[in-house]
Design a protein around this motif. Structure first.
Motif, PDB file in Angstrom:
ATOM      1  N   ALA A   1       0.859  -1.189   0.000  1.00  0.00           N
ATOM      2  CA  ALA A   1       0.000   0.000   0.000  1.00  0.00           C
ATOM      3  C   ALA A   1       0.895   1.238   0.000  1.00  0.00           C
ATOM      4  CB  ALA A   1      -0.899  -0.008   1.231  1.00  0.00           C
ATOM      5  N   THR A   2       0.302   2.385  -0.318  1.00  0.00           N
ATOM      6  CA  THR A   2       1.090   3.617  -0.395  1.00  0.00           C
ATOM      7  C   THR A   2       0.518   4.678   0.537  1.00  0.00           C
ATOM      8  OG1 THR A   2       1.502   3.103  -2.717  1.00  0.00           O
ATOM      9  CG2 THR A   2       2.071   5.318  -1.992  1.00  0.00           C
ATOM     10  N   ALA A   3       1.394   5.274   1.316  1.00  0.00           N
ATOM     11  CA  ALA A   3       0.998   6.403   2.176  1.00  0.00           C
ATOM     12  C   ALA A   3       1.657   7.645   1.594  1.00  0.00           C
ATOM     13  CB  ALA A   3       1.432   6.156   3.614  1.00  0.00           C
ATOM     14  N   GLY A   4       0.968   8.258   0.648  1.00  0.00           N
ATOM     15  CA  GLY A   4       1.513   9.434  -0.038  1.00  0.00           C
ATOM     16  C   GLY A   4       1.990   9.049  -1.431  1.00  0.00           C
ATOM     17  N   THR A   5       1.072   9.075  -2.394  1.00  0.00           N
ATOM     18  CA  THR A   5       1.475   8.687  -3.752  1.00  0.00           C
ATOM     19  C   THR A   5       2.278   9.807  -4.400  1.00  0.00           C
ATOM     20  OG1 THR A   5      -0.584   9.543  -4.680  1.00  0.00           O
ATOM     21  CG2 THR A   5      -0.545   7.206  -4.099  1.00  0.00           C
ATOM     22  N   THR A   6       3.114   9.417  -5.360  1.00  0.00           N
ATOM     23  CA  THR A   6       3.985  10.369  -6.035  1.00  0.00           C
ATOM     24  C   THR A   6       3.163  11.411  -6.801  1.00  0.00           C
ATOM     25  OG1 THR A   6       5.421   8.483  -6.339  1.00  0.00           O
ATOM     26  CG2 THR A   6       6.012  10.472  -7.533  1.00  0.00           C
ATOM     27  N   ASP A   7       2.087  10.975  -7.438  1.00  0.00           N
ATOM     28  CA  ASP A   7       1.327  11.889  -8.293  1.00  0.00           C
ATOM     29  C   ASP A   7       0.419  12.853  -7.524  1.00  0.00           C
ATOM     30  OD1 ASP A   7       2.419  11.150 -10.655  1.00  0.00           O
ATOM     31  OD2 ASP A   7       0.750   9.883 -11.313  1.00  0.00           O
TER      32      ASP A   7
ATOM     33  N   VAL B   1       3.997  -1.018   3.585  1.00  0.00           N
ATOM     34  CA  VAL B   1       3.508   0.328   3.255  1.00  0.00           C
ATOM     35  C   VAL B   1       4.670   1.180   2.762  1.00  0.00           C
ATOM     36  CG1 VAL B   1       2.347   2.409   4.054  1.00  0.00           C
ATOM     37  CG2 VAL B   1       1.609   0.182   4.920  1.00  0.00           C
ATOM     38  N   ASP B   2       4.517   1.681   1.537  1.00  0.00           N
ATOM     39  CA  ASP B   2       5.467   2.645   0.986  1.00  0.00           C
ATOM     40  C   ASP B   2       5.065   4.019   1.530  1.00  0.00           C
ATOM     41  OD1 ASP B   2       6.765   4.581  -0.455  1.00  0.00           O
ATOM     42  OD2 ASP B   2       6.432   3.667  -2.420  1.00  0.00           O
ATOM     43  N   ALA B   3       5.761   4.409   2.599  1.00  0.00           N
ATOM     44  CA  ALA B   3       5.498   5.729   3.211  1.00  0.00           C
ATOM     45  C   ALA B   3       6.668   6.661   2.892  1.00  0.00           C
ATOM     46  CB  ALA B   3       5.290   5.587   4.712  1.00  0.00           C
ATOM     47  N   ALA B   4       7.286   6.432   1.709  1.00  0.00           N
ATOM     48  CA  ALA B   4       8.457   7.224   1.308  1.00  0.00           C
ATOM     49  C   ALA B   4       8.149   8.718   1.440  1.00  0.00           C
ATOM     50  CB  ALA B   4       8.859   6.893  -0.127  1.00  0.00           C
ATOM     51  N   TYR B   5       7.000   9.126   0.923  1.00  0.00           N
ATOM     52  CA  TYR B   5       6.633  10.540   0.944  1.00  0.00           C
ATOM     53  C   TYR B   5       5.853  10.879   2.217  1.00  0.00           C
ATOM     54  CZ  TYR B   5       4.229  14.778  -0.907  1.00  0.00           C
ATOM     55  OH  TYR B   5       3.702  16.026  -1.104  1.00  0.00           O
ATOM     56  N   GLY B   6       4.835  10.070   2.546  1.00  0.00           N
ATOM     57  CA  GLY B   6       3.926  10.443   3.643  1.00  0.00           C
ATOM     58  C   GLY B   6       4.451  10.171   5.036  1.00  0.00           C
TER      59      GLY B   6
ATOM     60  N   LEU C   1      10.443   4.577   4.278  1.00  0.00           N
ATOM     61  CA  LEU C   1      10.295   5.988   4.636  1.00  0.00           C
ATOM     62  C   LEU C   1      11.516   6.737   4.123  1.00  0.00           C
ATOM     63  CD1 LEU C   1       9.238   8.264   6.517  1.00  0.00           C
ATOM     64  CD2 LEU C   1      10.197   7.043   8.433  1.00  0.00           C
ATOM     65  N   ASP C   2      11.276   7.816   3.366  1.00  0.00           N
ATOM     66  CA  ASP C   2      12.386   8.610   2.817  1.00  0.00           C
ATOM     67  C   ASP C   2      12.523   9.924   3.566  1.00  0.00           C
ATOM     68  OD1 ASP C   2      13.170   6.864   0.865  1.00  0.00           O
ATOM     69  OD2 ASP C   2      12.326   8.002  -0.822  1.00  0.00           O
ATOM     70  N   LEU C   3      13.574  10.051   4.345  1.00  0.00           N
ATOM     71  CA  LEU C   3      13.761  11.333   5.042  1.00  0.00           C
ATOM     72  C   LEU C   3      14.406  12.375   4.135  1.00  0.00           C
ATOM     73  CD1 LEU C   3      14.541  10.001   8.595  1.00  0.00           C
ATOM     74  CD2 LEU C   3      12.505  11.192   7.808  1.00  0.00           C
ATOM     75  N   HIS C   4      14.651  12.010   2.848  1.00  0.00           N
ATOM     76  CA  HIS C   4      15.044  13.052   1.894  1.00  0.00           C
ATOM     77  C   HIS C   4      13.805  13.659   1.228  1.00  0.00           C
ATOM     78  CE1 HIS C   4      15.574   9.096  -0.132  1.00  0.00           C
ATOM     79  NE2 HIS C   4      14.918   9.667  -1.116  1.00  0.00           N
ATOM     80  N   LYS C   5      12.618  13.293   1.714  1.00  0.00           N
ATOM     81  CA  LYS C   5      11.401  13.969   1.261  1.00  0.00           C
ATOM     82  C   LYS C   5      10.920  14.831   2.436  1.00  0.00           C
ATOM     83  CE  LYS C   5      10.205  10.745  -2.412  1.00  0.00           C
ATOM     84  NZ  LYS C   5      11.334   9.786  -2.433  1.00  0.00           N
ATOM     85  N   LEU C   6       9.875  14.377   3.182  1.00  0.00           N
ATOM     86  CA  LEU C   6       9.441  15.177   4.336  1.00  0.00           C
ATOM     87  C   LEU C   6      10.358  14.884   5.527  1.00  0.00           C
ATOM     88  CD1 LEU C   6       5.530  14.911   4.097  1.00  0.00           C
ATOM     89  CD2 LEU C   6       6.981  16.845   3.497  1.00  0.00           C
TER      90      LEU C   6
END
Ligand SMILES: Cc1ncc(COP(=O)(O)O)c(C=O)c1O
Length: 263
Positions: A31-37, A60-65, A89-94
């Motif tokens: 699942a995605t928490a914060g989609t790219t689009d 859960v892909d929470a890279a962005y959210g 989780l990507d801390l190079h985003k939020l």
């Protein structure tokens, strides 16, 4: 379980339930928490319930959210994340880190056992027993940059609440920008923002004109807008990640797009 219909563009728990019923096991659901689009968050509690009912693993892909967790005001949007078996989780985003600052978190540390590998030149058994550290078992890489250091420095300096304030500034900024778009008769708003992403387009413009105004502003060095296809049409995409962006900047951006859209 009884499931609510998902908003358009999100993973639909009812469709997931049907798919898992039809497909042979084992199942891994992503699942995605914060989609790219669009920055949309899939309905995580309902998806977690469907996964539990089918014995499916949930990633859960929470890279962005994932950064919403820092904010007391926005973290509830991630309700259900705690039911995941693994989260990225990507801390190079939020999180305002230079790339790369991606994390993989697992509920059960035994899931990392596949990373354990013994090779005498990497981690001799007697060294491990003597307490010498090595990254095997914790990382997919052997050689890698010390990404954890910059994250630790940021957390020490700003703390969770300091990062939370930055998250709130960009998410609030996106809501302000969406309101400007909504009130402007020359523009169409795709949807109210969930995170810090807003999709909008000049009203009555053809897709080619939407693409053209974006390229013009990019090549003239005036603005870097994203683009996304949603509901069969092309949209301009603003992903706010600079907490210092002011309402004036957002209004100026809209004026810029208005003045450069082909007629
Ligand atoms: C939802 C989502 N997942 C994953 C990624 C991958 O990012 P990266 O390769 O920087 O970790 C992105 C990038 O935009 C993203 O938006």
């Amino acid at each position: 379980p009884a499931v609510m219909p998902a908003p358009a563009g999100a993973l639909d728990p009812a469709a997931l339930d049907e798919a898992l019923t039809a497909l042979p096991r084992p199942h891994l659901v992503a699942a995605t928490a914060g989609t790219t689009d669009t920055g949309m968050i899939d309905p995580l509690p309902e998806i977690a319930d469907v996964c539990a009912a089918h014995g499916a693993r949930l990633h859960v892909d929470a890279a962005y959210g994932g950064g919403l967790l820092f904010s007391d005001r926005y973290r509830d949007l991630l309700a259900g994340l705690d039911a995941a078996d693994s989260v990225t989780l990507d801390l190079h985003k939020l999180g305002w880190q230079p790339v790369a600052a991606g994390l993989l978190a697992v509920r059960d540390a035994a899931d990392l056992a596949v990373l354990h590998h013994r090779a005498d030149y990497l981690n001799a058994g007697d060294d491990t027993e003597a307490g010498l550290p090595d990254l095997l078992g914790r990382s997919l890489h052997t050689s890698r940059r010390p990404d954890a250091l910059k994250i630790a420095v940021t957390l020490k300096t700003l703390g969770r609440s300091g990062l939370g304030r930055l998250v709130e500034q960009v998410c609030d900024g996106a809501r302000e920008f969406a309101a400007l778009v909504h009130e402007h008769p020359g523009f169409e708003l795709h949807d109210r923002p969930t995170l810090s992403t807003v999709l909008f387009r000049p009203a009555h413009a053809a897709d080619d004109d939407v693409a053209a105004v974006r390229r013009t502003l990019l090549t003239d060095g005036r603005a870097v807008l994203g683009r996304a296809r949603a509901d069969g049409r092309l949209w301009l995409k603003v992903t706010l990640l600079n907490p210092r962006t002011r309402t004036d900047d957002l209004a100026a951006l809209l004026t810029l797009v208005e003045g450069n859209t082909p007629r």
